[in-house]
Design an enzyme around this catalytic site. Sequence first.
Site, PDB file in Angstrom:
ATOM      1  N   HIS A  92      -1.904   1.313  16.271  1.00 42.30           N
ATOM      2  CA  HIS A  92      -1.345   1.877  15.212  1.00 42.30           C
ATOM      3  C   HIS A  92       0.115   2.512  15.754  1.00 42.30           C
ATOM      4  O   HIS A  92       0.330   3.637  15.127  1.00 42.30           O
ATOM      5  CB  HIS A  92      -2.002   2.783  14.395  1.00 42.30           C
ATOM      6  N   TRP A 142       3.015   6.199  12.609  1.00 36.96           N
ATOM      7  CA  TRP A 142       1.678   6.354  12.234  1.00 36.96           C
ATOM      8  C   TRP A 142       1.134   5.238  12.157  1.00 36.96           C
ATOM      9  O   TRP A 142       1.933   4.117  11.872  1.00 36.96           O
ATOM     10  CB  TRP A 142       1.516   6.952  10.597  1.00 36.96           C
ATOM     11  N   HIS A 181     -14.348  -4.701  11.356  1.00 36.05           N
ATOM     12  CA  HIS A 181     -13.856  -3.324  11.594  1.00 36.05           C
ATOM     13  C   HIS A 181     -15.235  -2.537  12.071  1.00 36.05           C
ATOM     14  O   HIS A 181     -15.880  -2.224  10.985  1.00 36.05           O
ATOM     15  CB  HIS A 181     -13.182  -2.607  10.494  1.00 36.05           C
ATOM     16  N   ARG A 212       0.940 -10.863  13.540  1.00 35.93           N
ATOM     17  CA  ARG A 212       0.277 -10.312  12.242  1.00 35.93           C
ATOM     18  C   ARG A 212       0.837 -10.534  10.995  1.00 35.93           C
ATOM     19  O   ARG A 212       0.224 -10.373   9.907  1.00 35.93           O
ATOM     20  CB  ARG A 212      -0.298  -8.961  12.505  1.00 35.93           C
ATOM     21  N   ASP A 222      -6.427  -3.216   1.734  1.00 32.15           N
ATOM     22  CA  ASP A 222      -5.215  -3.012   0.616  1.00 32.15           C
ATOM     23  C   ASP A 222      -4.332  -4.115   0.622  1.00 32.15           C
ATOM     24  O   ASP A 222      -3.200  -4.175   0.104  1.00 32.15           O
ATOM     25  CB  ASP A 222      -4.345  -1.787   1.302  1.00 32.15           C
ATOM     26  N   HIS A 258      -2.956  -9.954   9.031  1.00 30.05           N
ATOM     27  CA  HIS A 258      -3.171  -8.664   8.737  1.00 30.05           C
ATOM     28  C   HIS A 258      -4.273  -8.928   7.315  1.00 30.05           C
ATOM     29  O   HIS A 258      -4.030  -9.942   6.516  1.00 30.05           O
ATOM     30  CB  HIS A 258      -2.151  -7.984   8.226  1.00 30.05           C
ATOM     31  N   ASN A 309       0.874  -1.366   0.042  1.00 28.49           N
ATOM     32  CA  ASN A 309      -0.086  -0.005  -0.112  1.00 28.49           C
ATOM     33  C   ASN A 309       0.757   1.321  -0.069  1.00 28.49           C
ATOM     34  O   ASN A 309       1.804   1.371   0.788  1.00 28.49           O
ATOM     35  CB  ASN A 309      -0.882   0.106   1.347  1.00 28.49           C
ATOM     36  N   GLU A 368       2.202  -6.600  11.262  1.00 26.58           N
ATOM     37  CA  GLU A 368       1.343  -6.432  10.124  1.00 26.58           C
ATOM     38  C   GLU A 368       2.506  -5.561   9.158  1.00 26.58           C
ATOM     39  O   GLU A 368       2.552  -5.872   7.994  1.00 26.58           O
ATOM     40  CB  GLU A 368       0.229  -5.492   9.992  1.00 26.58           C
ATOM     41  N   GLU A 398      -3.530  -4.133  19.672  1.00 25.50           N
ATOM     42  CA  GLU A 398      -2.524  -4.155  18.244  1.00 25.50           C
ATOM     43  C   GLU A 398      -1.561  -3.172  18.295  1.00 25.50           C
ATOM     44  O   GLU A 398      -2.117  -1.860  18.385  1.00 25.50           O
ATOM     45  CB  GLU A 398      -3.340  -4.416  17.046  1.00 25.50           C
ATOM     46  N   ARG A 434     -13.157  -5.416  15.834  1.00 20.95           N
ATOM     47  CA  ARG A 434     -12.096  -4.493  16.049  1.00 20.95           C
ATOM     48  C   ARG A 434     -13.004  -3.115  16.298  1.00 20.95           C
ATOM     49  O   ARG A 434     -13.807  -2.745  15.510  1.00 20.95           O
ATOM     50  CB  ARG A 434     -11.199  -4.135  15.110  1.00 20.95           C
ATOM     51  N   TYR A 462      -6.444   7.595  13.071  1.00 24.23           N
ATOM     52  CA  TYR A 462      -6.273   6.288  12.069  1.00 24.23           C
ATOM     53  C   TYR A 462      -7.829   5.386  12.476  1.00 24.23           C
ATOM     54  O   TYR A 462      -8.086   5.357  13.536  1.00 24.23           O
ATOM     55  CB  TYR A 462      -5.042   5.662  12.508  1.00 24.23           C
TER      56      TYR A 462
HETATM   57  O1  LIG Z   1      -5.667  -3.427   9.054  1.00 24.91           O
HETATM   58  C1  LIG Z   1      -4.806  -2.968  10.098  1.00 24.91           C
HETATM   59  O2  LIG Z   1      -4.799  -3.384  11.351  1.00 24.91           O
HETATM   60  C2  LIG Z   1      -4.399  -1.687   9.620  1.00 24.91           C
HETATM   61  O3  LIG Z   1      -3.463  -1.234  10.536  1.00 24.91           O
HETATM   62  C3  LIG Z   1      -4.274  -1.195   8.421  1.00 24.91           C
HETATM   63  C4  LIG Z   1      -3.039  -0.564   8.032  1.00 24.91           C
HETATM   64  O4  LIG Z   1      -3.420   0.832   8.077  1.00 24.91           O
HETATM   65  C5  LIG Z   1      -3.130  -0.529   6.412  1.00 24.91           C
HETATM   66  O5  LIG Z   1      -3.170  -1.796   6.049  1.00 24.91           O
HETATM   67  C6  LIG Z   1      -1.796   0.073   5.852  1.00 24.91           C
HETATM   68  O6  LIG Z   1      -1.848   0.091   4.438  1.00 24.91           O
HETATM   69 MG   LIG Z   2      -3.199  -2.658  12.156  1.00 26.43          MG
END
Ligand SMILES: O=C(O)C(=O)C[C@H](O)[C@H](O)CO
Ligand SMILES: [Mg+2]
Length: 403
Positions: free
Chosen positions: A213, A403, A122, A284, A317, A313, A37, A263, A237, A147, A159
């Site tokens: 995040h 981020w 989500h 993940r 994306d 994950h 991504n 992830e 997470e 989540r 986020y």
């Molecule tokens: O799905 C998740 O747990 C994420 O953290 C999503 C991410 O921000 C995303 O896959 C980044 O491309």
């Molecule tokens: Mg994540």
Amino acid sequence: MIISDAYLIVTSPGRNFVTLKIVTESGVYGIGDATLNGRELSVVAYLEEHVLPTLIGRDASRIEDIWHYLYRGAYWRRGPVTMTAIAAVDVALWDIKAKVAGMPLYQLLGGKSRDRVMVYGHATGRDIEACLEEVARHVDEGYKAVRVQAGVPGIASIYGVAKKEGEPYEPADSDLPAEHVWSTSKYLNHVPKLFAAVRERFGDDLHVLHDVHHRLTPIEAARLGKEVEPYHLFWLEDCVPAENQEAFGLIRQHTTTPLAVGEVFNSLYDAKALIENQWIDYIRATLTHAGGITHVRRIADLAGLYHVRTGFHGPTDLSPVCLGAAIHFDTWVPNFGIQEYMPHTSATDEVFPHDYRFEDGHFIVGEKPGHGVDIDEQLAKQYPYKRASLPVNRLEDGTLWHW
Ligand SMILES: O=C(O)C(=O)C[C@H](O)[C@H](O)CO
Ligand SMILES: [Mg+2]
């Protein structure tokens, strides 16, 4: 089973995807997901310039040899671009091998360890109430795990919260990176209220997950982990950036809230200390970014020695090719934990026909030979690539933050 062709399909049915197709002389082909991504064309360049030409004429059945040719032979090892490129080749080769064997991929891995694969969805909202509505929608749709991510008063955009309730959250939302502003103190003071509200409304049986995040320091993550213990989360997470794996040792000393990470990992070495020290509960790292089935299988086996379970994950994306292969892996892997599931758009699902299906909060794996996902190349042409970047994140004083 000689490889006669290997090429990429870049398509953007609602968001960018990169797919690798490897064709053998017999006509049997396999596909792999090469989507990173915000860095899609970096992987395209790596594959087209340095990998695909070396595959032509090779024996597609020699998966392990090709994996090491691309890993050890690259000299410049690891990293998300390299390991995503290797992963795409690896998954495509496993797809071919399973097709030639006439069996679904999970059989080739060792057969079913479970009949269905629990997923988490989500639920996001601009505030707690809006998030609770989304949780209710997911519960009505049969999800056993959700989540939860909600807006935080005083933070303009955060986020993991979709722009519109009910829509999938898409982080790559602008040509060049947008700039978000973050306040750890506002977040830490607010987020425990979200979990209290979820437990109050939905009781104790629903599995509740949350993604920080990467935004906290270890002691802040320890505080959060401790504060949310009464709400017994399924996992917290990415609570801190994980380059310094020892940070999780400090968090672990303070809380029994289960921890998930990985992830952004692209190799076993990103997680080795985390697993061997039992600093985490779920890993993940997923097939597309961590070197494919050949490598992730090794991560899962190491994790299994230390009571660490998989929690792949699975955002929008990553393409249906990754999700399809992951569901086969999830069906086989002994130390399965949970599978993330953000439903793709219908346009995406049309470009990537597949035989997995969602039922009562779980995925049911398909029985077609291979991983059961294909790509409609003609339809894919209708969706040209358009650069999309992930945002950057600053603290209120302007500090460029995680981020
Ligand atoms: O799905 C998740 O747990 C994420 O953290 C999503 C991410 O921000 C995303 O896959 C980044 O491309
Ligand atoms: Mg994540």
